[in-house]
Scaffold this motif. Sequence first.
Motif, mmCIF file in Angstrom:
data_model
loop_
_atom_site.group_PDB
_atom_site.id
_atom_site.type_symbol
_atom_site.label_atom_id
_atom_site.label_comp_id
_atom_site.label_asym_id
_atom_site.label_seq_id
_atom_site.Cartn_x
_atom_site.Cartn_y
_atom_site.Cartn_z
ATOM 1 N N ASP A 256 0.823 -1.205 0.000
ATOM 2 C CA ASP A 256 0.000 0.000 0.000
ATOM 3 C C ASP A 256 0.863 1.264 0.000
ATOM 4 O O ASP A 256 0.347 2.368 0.050
ATOM 5 N N GLN A 257 2.181 1.088 -0.058
ATOM 6 C CA GLN A 257 3.130 2.204 -0.084
ATOM 7 C C GLN A 257 4.143 1.968 -1.200
ATOM 8 O O GLN A 257 4.467 0.815 -1.502
ATOM 9 N N PRO A 258 4.674 3.024 -1.798
ATOM 10 C CA PRO A 258 5.790 2.836 -2.720
ATOM 11 C C PRO A 258 6.977 2.231 -1.965
ATOM 12 O O PRO A 258 7.172 2.510 -0.785
ATOM 13 N N LEU A 259 7.751 1.397 -2.642
ATOM 14 C CA LEU A 259 8.862 0.682 -2.011
ATOM 15 C C LEU A 259 10.184 0.994 -2.700
ATOM 16 O O LEU A 259 10.218 1.190 -3.916
ATOM 17 N N SER A 260 11.258 0.965 -1.935
ATOM 18 C CA SER A 260 12.597 1.112 -2.502
ATOM 19 C C SER A 260 13.059 -0.254 -3.004
ATOM 20 O O SER A 260 12.507 -1.296 -2.641
ATOM 21 N N ALA A 261 14.102 -0.253 -3.818
ATOM 22 C CA ALA A 261 14.684 -1.507 -4.295
ATOM 23 C C ALA A 261 15.146 -2.361 -3.119
ATOM 24 O O ALA A 261 14.982 -3.589 -3.127
ATOM 25 N N GLU A 262 15.681 -1.717 -2.097
ATOM 26 C CA GLU A 262 16.147 -2.443 -0.923
ATOM 27 C C GLU A 262 14.989 -3.126 -0.198
ATOM 28 O O GLU A 262 15.118 -4.265 0.264
ATOM 29 N N GLN A 263 13.851 -2.440 -0.090
ATOM 30 C CA GLN A 263 12.684 -3.039 0.555
ATOM 31 C C GLN A 263 12.166 -4.233 -0.255
ATOM 32 O O GLN A 263 11.777 -5.246 0.314
ATOM 33 N N VAL A 264 12.162 -4.111 -1.573
ATOM 34 C CA VAL A 264 11.744 -5.218 -2.439
ATOM 35 C C VAL A 264 12.708 -6.388 -2.261
ATOM 36 O O VAL A 264 12.293 -7.548 -2.128
ATOM 37 N N PHE A 265 14.003 -6.087 -2.248
ATOM 38 C CA PHE A 265 15.037 -7.099 -2.058
ATOM 39 C C PHE A 265 14.814 -7.866 -0.755
ATOM 40 O O PHE A 265 14.852 -9.107 -0.725
ATOM 41 N N ASN B 230 20.016 -11.101 -6.485
ATOM 42 C CA ASN B 230 20.985 -10.040 -6.191
ATOM 43 C C ASN B 230 20.262 -8.699 -6.189
ATOM 44 O O ASN B 230 19.302 -8.506 -6.955
ATOM 45 N N LEU B 231 20.753 -7.776 -5.387
ATOM 46 C CA LEU B 231 20.163 -6.438 -5.351
ATOM 47 C C LEU B 231 20.242 -5.787 -6.733
ATOM 48 O O LEU B 231 19.300 -5.093 -7.145
ATOM 49 N N SER B 232 21.315 -6.020 -7.466
ATOM 50 C CA SER B 232 21.439 -5.435 -8.807
ATOM 51 C C SER B 232 20.339 -5.956 -9.735
ATOM 52 O O SER B 232 19.832 -5.214 -10.588
ATOM 53 N N THR B 233 19.922 -7.197 -9.563
ATOM 54 C CA THR B 233 18.824 -7.756 -10.359
ATOM 55 C C THR B 233 17.517 -7.046 -10.018
ATOM 56 O O THR B 233 16.725 -6.727 -10.904
ATOM 57 N N VAL B 234 17.305 -6.782 -8.740
ATOM 58 C CA VAL B 234 16.095 -6.071 -8.314
ATOM 59 C C VAL B 234 16.052 -4.698 -8.972
ATOM 60 O O VAL B 234 15.015 -4.291 -9.526
ATOM 61 N N TYR B 235 17.169 -3.974 -8.964
ATOM 62 C CA TYR B 235 17.217 -2.662 -9.610
ATOM 63 C C TYR B 235 16.890 -2.774 -11.102
ATOM 64 O O TYR B 235 16.118 -1.975 -11.640
ATOM 65 N N ARG B 236 17.486 -3.755 -11.776
ATOM 66 C CA ARG B 236 17.248 -3.921 -13.217
ATOM 67 C C ARG B 236 15.788 -4.242 -13.506
ATOM 68 O O ARG B 236 15.189 -3.692 -14.437
ATOM 69 N N VAL B 237 15.206 -5.125 -12.711
ATOM 70 C CA VAL B 237 13.799 -5.493 -12.917
ATOM 71 C C VAL B 237 12.895 -4.286 -12.662
ATOM 72 O O VAL B 237 11.974 -4.022 -13.446
ATOM 73 N N LEU B 238 13.146 -3.540 -11.598
ATOM 74 C CA LEU B 238 12.321 -2.358 -11.309
ATOM 75 C C LEU B 238 12.415 -1.334 -12.433
ATOM 76 O O LEU B 238 11.403 -0.732 -12.820
ATOM 77 N N ALA C 186 13.081 -2.013 -15.590
ATOM 78 C CA ALA C 186 12.365 -2.586 -16.734
ATOM 79 C C ALA C 186 10.856 -2.429 -16.551
ATOM 80 O O ALA C 186 10.142 -2.077 -17.499
ATOM 81 N N LEU C 187 10.356 -2.677 -15.342
ATOM 82 C CA LEU C 187 8.928 -2.520 -15.074
ATOM 83 C C LEU C 187 8.489 -1.073 -15.238
ATOM 84 O O LEU C 187 7.410 -0.791 -15.762
ATOM 85 N N SER C 188 9.340 -0.166 -14.808
ATOM 86 C CA SER C 188 9.050 1.254 -14.968
ATOM 87 C C SER C 188 9.069 1.652 -16.445
ATOM 88 O O SER C 188 8.176 2.360 -16.921
ATOM 89 N N ASP C 189 10.071 1.194 -17.173
ATOM 90 C CA ASP C 189 10.172 1.501 -18.608
ATOM 91 C C ASP C 189 8.967 0.994 -19.379
ATOM 92 O O ASP C 189 8.541 1.611 -20.362
#
Length: 149
Positions: free
Chosen positions: A35-44, A55-63, A65-68
């Motif tokens: 119910d709140q926006p999340l940081s990559a670290e929180q998703v990780f 890996n945290l770098s994978t989370v960043y890449r996926v986020l 890509a989802l945004s794009d």
Amino acid sequence: MVITKKIDLSNDLARSGLKATKHRTEILDILEMSDQPLSAEQVFLELKKRKIPVNLSTVYRVLEALSDKNLAVKLNIPGDSRTLYEYKRMVHKHYLICLGCNKILAINRCPLGNYEESLAKETNYTISGHKLDIYGYCPECREKYAHKE
């Protein structure tokens, strides 16, 4: 019901042109459930709780890509180096953001609907959306940070 949701998320990914990998589906599910926006670290950290190795770098890449692909929305808070992400629902949201503690409160109504209509008529633009974030100090931070304004 969980199976249907996972299938729906897989369909969302496929419609956007992204392959429905386990990481993409799980990250999209985490964003959709929050119910709140999340940081990559929180998703990780949530992926770790779900015992999904990543890996945290994978989370960043996926986020990214989802945004794009317009499946996630980015939110940046002034003074906070993190980028936050949320699942893009058909309804848009606006936020009150505390500049003291970075608390985020969703606004349940859109104050720009009428303005958007009149602006479209005035400019002959086809308006596809808008973004509005309002910054200030929550009641807990108001006194602490009031002298900085």
